[in-house]
Design a protein around this motif. Sequence first.
Motif, mmCIF file in Angstrom:
data_model
loop_
_atom_site.group_PDB
_atom_site.id
_atom_site.type_symbol
_atom_site.label_atom_id
_atom_site.label_comp_id
_atom_site.label_asym_id
_atom_site.label_seq_id
_atom_site.Cartn_x
_atom_site.Cartn_y
_atom_site.Cartn_z
ATOM 1 N N UNK A 129 -3.256 12.570 -0.422
ATOM 2 C CA UNK A 129 -2.597 11.365 0.577
ATOM 3 C C UNK A 129 -2.303 9.737 -0.492
ATOM 4 N N UNK A 130 -2.990 9.847 -1.464
ATOM 5 C CA UNK A 130 -2.949 9.417 -2.787
ATOM 6 C C UNK A 130 -1.112 9.171 -2.955
ATOM 7 N N UNK A 131 -0.235 10.463 -3.206
ATOM 8 C CA UNK A 131 1.147 10.941 -3.935
ATOM 9 C C UNK A 131 1.737 10.244 -2.045
ATOM 10 N N UNK A 132 1.239 9.263 -0.957
ATOM 11 C CA UNK A 132 1.908 9.482 0.713
ATOM 12 C C UNK A 132 2.020 8.006 0.420
ATOM 13 N N UNK A 133 0.485 7.526 0.271
ATOM 14 C CA UNK A 133 0.305 6.229 0.171
ATOM 15 C C UNK A 133 0.963 5.474 -0.957
ATOM 16 N N UNK A 134 1.349 5.997 -2.103
ATOM 17 C CA UNK A 134 2.200 5.516 -3.565
ATOM 18 C C UNK A 134 3.852 5.390 -2.628
ATOM 19 N N UNK A 135 4.492 6.535 -1.186
ATOM 20 C CA UNK A 135 5.381 6.259 -1.336
ATOM 21 C C UNK A 135 5.398 5.292 -0.632
ATOM 22 N N UNK A 136 4.086 5.299 0.753
ATOM 23 C CA UNK A 136 4.327 4.101 1.072
ATOM 24 C C UNK A 136 4.545 2.920 0.632
ATOM 25 N N UNK A 137 3.455 2.097 0.073
ATOM 26 C CA UNK A 137 3.496 1.248 -0.402
ATOM 27 C C UNK A 137 5.044 0.638 -1.157
ATOM 28 N N UNK A 138 5.675 2.035 -1.905
ATOM 29 C CA UNK A 138 6.611 1.479 -2.386
ATOM 30 C C UNK A 138 7.772 1.058 -1.262
ATOM 31 N N UNK A 139 7.734 1.695 -0.511
ATOM 32 C CA UNK A 139 8.539 1.440 0.694
ATOM 33 C C UNK A 139 8.664 0.177 1.183
ATOM 34 N N UNK A 140 6.855 -0.732 0.989
ATOM 35 C CA UNK A 140 7.198 -1.343 1.441
ATOM 36 C C UNK A 140 7.502 -2.459 0.638
ATOM 37 N N UNK A 141 7.338 -2.323 -0.540
ATOM 38 C CA UNK A 141 7.968 -3.029 -1.550
ATOM 39 C C UNK A 141 9.326 -3.370 -1.893
ATOM 40 N N UNK A 142 10.115 -2.674 -0.859
ATOM 41 C CA UNK A 142 11.356 -2.409 -1.564
ATOM 42 C C UNK A 142 11.585 -3.304 0.270
ATOM 43 N N UNK A 143 11.553 -2.765 0.697
ATOM 44 C CA UNK A 143 11.360 -3.769 2.420
ATOM 45 C C UNK A 143 10.559 -5.155 2.260
ATOM 46 N N UNK A 144 10.393 -5.706 1.348
ATOM 47 C CA UNK A 144 10.135 -7.332 1.505
ATOM 48 C C UNK A 144 11.107 -7.916 0.743
ATOM 49 N N UNK A 145 11.274 -6.816 -0.207
ATOM 50 C CA UNK A 145 12.295 -7.203 -2.030
ATOM 51 C C UNK A 145 13.748 -7.756 -0.870
ATOM 52 N N UNK A 146 13.937 -6.814 -0.440
ATOM 53 C CA UNK A 146 15.639 -6.639 0.655
ATOM 54 C C UNK A 146 15.619 -7.132 1.356
ATOM 55 N N UNK A 147 14.870 -7.889 2.448
ATOM 56 C CA UNK A 147 13.961 -8.406 3.832
ATOM 57 C C UNK A 147 13.425 -9.434 4.058
ATOM 58 N N UNK A 148 13.934 -10.495 2.581
ATOM 59 C CA UNK A 148 12.482 -10.731 2.810
ATOM 60 C C UNK A 148 12.293 -12.214 3.956
ATOM 61 N N UNK A 149 11.349 -12.812 4.554
ATOM 62 C CA UNK A 149 11.326 -13.481 5.887
ATOM 63 C C UNK A 149 11.024 -14.913 5.100
#
Length: 153
Positions: free
Chosen positions: A133-153
Amino acid sequence: MPADASRPPLPGAVLFACNFNRVRSPMAEALLKRALGDRVYVDSCGLKREAGEAGEGADPFVRSVMAEISCDLEGHAPKTFDDLEDASFDLVISLTPEAQHRAVELTRGRSAEIEYWPTFDPTLADGSREARMAAYREVRDTLAQRIAERFPR
């Protein structure tokens, strides 16, 4: 000059692609939809179906870690590039080297951007349920960070 004048305009349609459309790409799709709502069309796909995948949705660990942040993936149905109803994407983000090659083929002759975001496959994680689960959370959080950087609000 307004603060957001330097930001690139949002693409009209974004596709996330990985190998089986059960782990990384559905996570990214849900995260971008959550971030941008209906301002951008977002979809995801994979290169192929897993053997015996008939009727299976997102990976159970994906459903669990996404539910932790109130993203429901119970209704996700994995699809391939060939299943896409429309291939007119402004931006294709591939999460695996194999998907990157297919993204190049998909967009050949079109004015679409392609980005490669190498993303760890959490299905390769060993150990206890919590370690996985920790590995999946890390992928989720990494993707969320990349998305926040690439598509800033």
